[in-house]
Design a protein around this motif. Structure first.
Motif, PDB file in Angstrom:
ATOM      1  N   TYR A 184     144.160 106.956  53.252  1.00  0.00           N
ATOM      2  CA  TYR A 184     143.312 107.696  54.178  1.00  0.00           C
ATOM      3  C   TYR A 184     143.978 109.020  54.537  1.00  0.00           C
ATOM      4  O   TYR A 184     145.174 109.069  54.811  1.00  0.00           O
ATOM      5  N   TYR A 185     143.208 110.094  54.514  1.00  0.00           N
ATOM      6  CA  TYR A 185     143.635 111.425  54.967  1.00  0.00           C
ATOM      7  C   TYR A 185     144.897 111.914  54.240  1.00  0.00           C
ATOM      8  O   TYR A 185     145.856 112.357  54.850  1.00  0.00           O
ATOM      9  N   ASN A 227     135.044 110.826  63.017  1.00  0.00           N
ATOM     10  CA  ASN A 227     135.749 112.025  62.585  1.00  0.00           C
ATOM     11  C   ASN A 227     134.773 112.927  61.832  1.00  0.00           C
ATOM     12  O   ASN A 227     134.630 112.830  60.618  1.00  0.00           O
ATOM     13  N   LEU A 268     141.349 102.226  61.180  1.00  0.00           N
ATOM     14  CA  LEU A 268     140.728 103.271  60.357  1.00  0.00           C
ATOM     15  C   LEU A 268     139.733 102.650  59.397  1.00  0.00           C
ATOM     16  O   LEU A 268     139.952 101.555  58.880  1.00  0.00           O
ATOM     17  N   ASP A 288     135.841 104.076  57.031  1.00  0.00           N
ATOM     18  CA  ASP A 288     134.853 105.125  56.785  1.00  0.00           C
ATOM     19  C   ASP A 288     133.463 104.543  56.976  1.00  0.00           C
ATOM     20  O   ASP A 288     133.264 103.332  56.853  1.00  0.00           O
ATOM     21  N   ILE A 317     138.638 104.536  64.249  1.00  0.00           N
ATOM     22  CA  ILE A 317     138.287 105.898  63.859  1.00  0.00           C
ATOM     23  C   ILE A 317     137.612 105.822  62.495  1.00  0.00           C
ATOM     24  O   ILE A 317     138.202 105.336  61.532  1.00  0.00           O
TER      25      ILE A 317
END
Length: 160
Positions: free
Chosen positions: A32-33, A112, A71, A73, A17
């Motif tokens: 993350y997040y 995302n 995960l 980016d 993701i």
């Protein structure tokens, strides 16, 4: 310049993701997040039927890797005031060339949000299945949590 985080991957990761770039709360927490209103961890909790939101951050990452989900980016660095993707300037993408070595079992890359999704053609051309998802960000309020969850269920389609 702001700098993102290293990938969370394992040799057996099958799904990755990709977000755009960590927001201010995530950068501050180095997680993350991390923004409490971001729905990422809640969405994955529902998808996996796991209480991820109740776990510590390291335990969340460990559980994701257990499900062979990683995960990362799309951006390694950028300039930005605030947390909105629209404020990103001087963006430098992550180096996806080594992805095959980092995660040789990787099959599917999920994006995302729209900013991350701009990289779908590049990664599709590299042989990965791609899936664009509605953003889990609190700034993306066009869809309800339930509508986002329906779309996010596609992450697991054909994989579990």
């Amino acid at each position: 310049m702001l700098y993102g985080f290293p990938p969370v991957l394992a040799n057996d990761t099958r799904i990755l993701i990709l977000g755009s770039f960590p927001g201010e709360a995530s950068l501050l927490a180095t997680q993350y997040y991390a923004h409490p209103r971001n729905q990422f961890w809640r969405l994955l909790s529902e998808l996996l039927n796991e209480p991820l939101t109740e776990l510590t951050y390291p335990a969340r990452l460990e559980r994701l890797l257990t499900y062979r989900i990683g995960l990362w980016d799309v951006l390694a660095a950028c300039q930005r005031k605030g947390s909105l993707d629209t404020a990103i300037r001087q963006a430098a993408p992550n180096d996806f060339a080594g992805l095959q070595q980092l995660a040789p079992a990787l099959e599917k890359i999920c994006f995302n949000g729209k900013t991350a999704g701009r990289f779908a053609p590049v990664l599709r051309a590299a042989g990965y299945q791609t899936l664009a998802l509605p953003s889990s960000s609190p700034a993306y309020a066009v869809l309800s949590f339930e509508q986002k969850l329906r779309a996010w269920r596609e992450i697991l389609h054909d994989n579990f």
